[in-house]
Design a protein around this motif. Structure first.
Motif, short mmCIF file in Angstrom:
data_model
loop_
_atom_site.label_atom_id
_atom_site.label_comp_id
_atom_site.label_asym_id
_atom_site.label_seq_id
_atom_site.Cartn_x
_atom_site.Cartn_y
_atom_site.Cartn_z
N LEU A 1 0.83 -1.20 0.00
CA LEU A 1 0.00 0.00 0.00
C LEU A 1 0.87 1.26 0.00
CD1 LEU A 1 -2.79 -0.97 2.58
CD2 LEU A 1 -2.95 -0.97 0.08
N GLU B 1 -1.90 3.18 -7.09
CA GLU B 1 -3.05 2.66 -6.37
C GLU B 1 -3.90 1.71 -7.20
OE1 GLU B 1 -2.59 6.77 -4.45
OE2 GLU B 1 -2.33 5.86 -6.41
N LEU C 1 -3.85 -3.29 -4.29
CA LEU C 1 -4.66 -2.49 -3.39
C LEU C 1 -5.76 -3.34 -2.77
CD1 LEU C 1 -5.82 0.20 -2.20
CD2 LEU C 1 -7.12 0.39 -4.33
#
Length: 280
Positions: A12, A84, A89
Motif C-alpha cells: 500500500l 493505487e 490495493l
C-alpha cells in the motif's frame, strides 16, 4: 501472495509513493501521510480504530476502475499512471482488515468513496461498491447529508451496515450509521483542509487492522492501539531503508515523525570510500 502484514502494508505504501512521485519535468511535490485513524469520544478520550495512508497524485483514475476485480487500471496507461490502481490495493486491504475504505478527491469539488468489505462478498460474486459525491459548494448538499441519503436506500442495506460498523469505535460498542458517516465526512474534510492546494488526493482507511494477532472484536481497544503503534514504529524504521530514490523535497510523514531519506545513501558512500581506501 503476502508472507507478512508488513509486506501487505508496504504494498500500500508503494502505491502511495508511486502516485506521489516527483517528476523532473515539473514542480509537482510528492506528499505521503501515514497516521492513526482516531475517534475522539470527548476531550481526552480518544480511540485508535485503524490506519490511514493518504497521498497526493499527478493522476487518479475513476474509482470504479480502481476497484475492478483482477484488473489493474495502470497496466496499459503508460509510465505516469498511479500505483493505487493495481490489484495489490484490493489484496492488501482484504488481507489486513475485514473493512477498508478508499477515498478520493478528484478535482476541487468531486469526491469518491469505495468500500472493500468481507461482509459484502458472496459465493455468486464479488462486490466492491463505489460512490460519487460533491463537495458542498454552490448549493450542493454537504457530503455527510449526501451519504446519509444514499446509504439509507433499501438497495444499499448491506453497505449501510458497513458504514455502521465503521461507526463502532469501541470493542463491544454499538454500530452507528450516523457516527460512521460523520467519521468518513471528517476524512473528506481533512483532505480539503490538509491538502487544500492539491486537486488530486487518494486515501486508504484500513479499519481494525490485523497485526500479529491483535485484531477486531476479539481484542480490546488497547490491543488495537498497540497494533497500530507497532505498525507505525515498523514503518518509521523500514521506509527510509527501502525507498532510496526519494529526495529531500518529498514530504513523508509516518505518525508524527517526518522521515528523512539519507540513511542508506550515507552508508553507501561510507562503504564506497572504505573499499577505495582498502584497494589503494
Amino acid at each position: 501472495n503476502f508472507k507478512s502484514p508488513l509486506l501487505m502494508l508496504l504494498d500500500l505504501v508503494d502505491n502511495a509513493v508511486d502516485a506521489a512521485m516527483e517528476r523532473e519535468e515539473n514542480d509537482f511535490a510528492g506528499r505521503v501521510q501515514i497516521y492513526r485513524d482516531l475517534y475522539e469520544v470527548m476531550p481526552g478520550q480518544t480511540y485508535t480504530t485503524g490506519l490511514c495512508i493518504r497521498n497526493n497524485a499527478k493522476e487518479i483514475a475513476p474509482l470504479k476502475e480502481v476497484l475492478q476485480l483482477f484488473i489493474s487500471a495502470k497496466a496499459n496507461s503508460g509510465s505516469d499512471s498511479i500505483g493505487e490502481n493495481g490489484v495489490g490495493l484490493k489484496q492488501s486491504c482484504a488481507a489486513l482488515s475485514d473493512l477498508s475504505f478508499v477515498l478520493v478527491k478528484n478535482g476541487l469539488n468531486n469526491f469518491e468513496l469505495g468500500i472493500i468489505a468481507k461482509v459484502l462478498q458472496k459465493d455468486d460474486g464479488v462486490y466492491l461498491p463505489c460512490f460519487e459525491f460533491k463537495g458542498g459548494h454552490n448549493g450542493d448538499k454537504i457530503i455527510g447529508q449526501q451519504m446519509l441519503e444514499t446509504f439509507t436506500k433499501p438497495k444499499y442495506r448491506e453497505v449501510k451496515e458497513c458504514i455502521a460498523e465503521y461507526g463502532k469505535v469501541r470493542s463491544g460498542g454499538n454500530p452507528s450509521v450516523a457516527r460512521g458517516i460523520a467519521r468518513l465526512s471528517k476524512h473528506f474534510d481533512d483532505m480539503n483542509q490538509k491538502f487544500f492546494d492539491e486537486p488530486l488526493v487518494f486515501e486508504v482507511i484500513v479499519d481494525k487492522v490485523i497485526h500479529r494477532g491483535k485484531h477486531s472484536e476479539t481484542t480490546g481497544s488497547q490491543d488495537k492501539n498497540d497494533a497500530v503503534r507497532e505498525i507505525i514504529n515498523e514503518l518509521q524504521h523500514e521506509i527510509p531503508r527501502r525507498y532510496l530514490h526519494l529526495n529531500e523535497s518529498f514530504k513523508f510523514c509516518v505518525g508524527k515523525k517526518e522521515l528523512a531519506f539519507k540513511h542508506w545513501p550515507g552508508k553507501s558512500l561510507f562503504f564506497s570510500i572504505h573499499i577505495i581506501f582498502k584497494l589503494c
